[in-house]
Scaffold this motif. Sequence first.
Motif, PDB file in Angstrom:
ATOM      1  N   LEU A 178       0.836  -1.208   0.000  1.00  0.00           N
ATOM      2  CA  LEU A 178       0.000   0.000   0.000  1.00  0.00           C
ATOM      3  C   LEU A 178       0.869   1.255   0.000  1.00  0.00           C
ATOM      4  O   LEU A 178       0.627   2.192  -0.772  1.00  0.00           O
ATOM      5  N   LEU A 179       1.888   1.282   0.846  1.00  0.00           N
ATOM      6  CA  LEU A 179       2.766   2.459   0.898  1.00  0.00           C
ATOM      7  C   LEU A 179       3.510   2.656  -0.413  1.00  0.00           C
ATOM      8  O   LEU A 179       3.693   3.804  -0.859  1.00  0.00           O
ATOM      9  N   ASN A 180       3.947   1.567  -1.036  1.00  0.00           N
ATOM     10  CA  ASN A 180       4.641   1.691  -2.316  1.00  0.00           C
ATOM     11  C   ASN A 180       3.730   2.317  -3.365  1.00  0.00           C
ATOM     12  O   ASN A 180       4.143   3.212  -4.113  1.00  0.00           O
ATOM     13  N   LEU A 181       2.482   1.845  -3.429  1.00  0.00           N
ATOM     14  CA  LEU A 181       1.528   2.414  -4.385  1.00  0.00           C
ATOM     15  C   LEU A 181       1.221   3.868  -4.041  1.00  0.00           C
ATOM     16  O   LEU A 181       1.165   4.725  -4.924  1.00  0.00           O
ATOM     17  N   ALA A 182       1.047   4.144  -2.763  1.00  0.00           N
ATOM     18  CA  ALA A 182       0.765   5.520  -2.343  1.00  0.00           C
ATOM     19  C   ALA A 182       1.919   6.446  -2.711  1.00  0.00           C
ATOM     20  O   ALA A 182       1.704   7.576  -3.175  1.00  0.00           O
ATOM     21  N   PHE A 183       3.151   5.969  -2.531  1.00  0.00           N
ATOM     22  CA  PHE A 183       4.307   6.783  -2.912  1.00  0.00           C
ATOM     23  C   PHE A 183       4.297   7.066  -4.403  1.00  0.00           C
ATOM     24  O   PHE A 183       4.535   8.207  -4.834  1.00  0.00           O
ATOM     25  N   GLN A 189       5.138  24.520  -1.328  1.00  0.00           N
ATOM     26  CA  GLN A 189       3.913  23.732  -1.225  1.00  0.00           C
ATOM     27  C   GLN A 189       4.192  22.230  -1.264  1.00  0.00           C
ATOM     28  O   GLN A 189       3.394  21.443  -0.762  1.00  0.00           O
ATOM     29  N   THR A 190       5.298  21.835  -1.858  1.00  0.00           N
ATOM     30  CA  THR A 190       5.550  20.397  -2.048  1.00  0.00           C
ATOM     31  C   THR A 190       6.825  19.922  -1.355  1.00  0.00           C
ATOM     32  O   THR A 190       7.336  18.857  -1.677  1.00  0.00           O
ATOM     33  N   ARG A 191       7.300  20.677  -0.388  1.00  0.00           N
ATOM     34  CA  ARG A 191       8.529  20.292   0.339  1.00  0.00           C
ATOM     35  C   ARG A 191       8.402  18.878   0.902  1.00  0.00           C
ATOM     36  O   ARG A 191       9.352  18.096   0.851  1.00  0.00           O
ATOM     37  N   SER A 192       7.233  18.521   1.427  1.00  0.00           N
ATOM     38  CA  SER A 192       7.072  17.186   2.016  1.00  0.00           C
ATOM     39  C   SER A 192       7.233  16.090   0.958  1.00  0.00           C
ATOM     40  O   SER A 192       7.723  15.000   1.260  1.00  0.00           O
ATOM     41  N   VAL A 193       6.853  16.371  -0.291  1.00  0.00           N
ATOM     42  CA  VAL A 193       7.041  15.399  -1.366  1.00  0.00           C
ATOM     43  C   VAL A 193       8.533  15.240  -1.640  1.00  0.00           C
ATOM     44  O   VAL A 193       9.023  14.117  -1.821  1.00  0.00           O
ATOM     45  N   TRP A 194       9.254  16.345  -1.674  1.00  0.00           N
ATOM     46  CA  TRP A 194      10.691  16.295  -1.922  1.00  0.00           C
ATOM     47  C   TRP A 194      11.383  15.493  -0.816  1.00  0.00           C
ATOM     48  O   TRP A 194      12.243  14.660  -1.078  1.00  0.00           O
ATOM     49  N   GLN A 195      10.991  15.757   0.450  1.00  0.00           N
ATOM     50  CA  GLN A 195      11.577  15.028   1.571  1.00  0.00           C
ATOM     51  C   GLN A 195      11.260  13.534   1.466  1.00  0.00           C
ATOM     52  O   GLN A 195      12.127  12.695   1.712  1.00  0.00           O
ATOM     53  N   LEU A 196      10.028  13.228   1.112  1.00  0.00           N
ATOM     54  CA  LEU A 196       9.617  11.829   0.976  1.00  0.00           C
ATOM     55  C   LEU A 196      10.430  11.131  -0.113  1.00  0.00           C
ATOM     56  O   LEU A 196      10.880   9.993   0.065  1.00  0.00           O
TER      57      LEU A 196
END
Length: 197
Positions: free
Chosen positions: A49-54, A100-107
């Motif tokens: 699930l996490l892989n798909l969510a990522f 706005q997307t810093r959390s995506v970059w960190q992820l």
Amino acid sequence: MGHREDLLEGAKRCLLEKGYARTTARDIVAASGTNLASIGYHYGSKEALLNLAFLKVTEEWGDVLTERPDVDADGGDGGPRSPLDQFRDTWERVIDSYEQTRSVWQLQMEVVSRIDQDPELQKALAGPQREGRDGLAENMLGIDPEADPEKARVAGLFCQALLAGVMVQWLMDSESAPSAQDLTDGLKAVLEGRVRW
């Protein structure tokens, strides 16, 4: 939405709020309003699930690259926009989205650091990684992957390497990180300083 979609949305929220390693099955259930058994039923495991969510989070972020600003396709003087203009415009959208997307970059950085420890994650990312290269080549440099697949492949590799480096610089020190114009000027300098082979 059904439980399957609710779980996916909950997992995406958890990834952005907590990161990959710190997200638990209970976190996903709480964020999605479902139950623990539904993770196994719909996705087989929390990791699947996490892989798909990522992948979905990354795909949604990638839409930033494919958005076309409300500008003419020409360079303003009636002629076509130059590849450097397209490169700069795309980088402006990417960099402007940083706050706005810093959390995506960190992820993305966290997930990259987990690749060696998680063969399933590595396998899940292989196809989208190749697709991403084609998208970057087309959106940043105007190279059609269907018309010239090898040129798109190598250009996409270049763009991916550049994107990863820019992400690291922005996460470490956004004050001194490169702007879209810096990247464009750097590319021009590399091209102008080339040696004859």
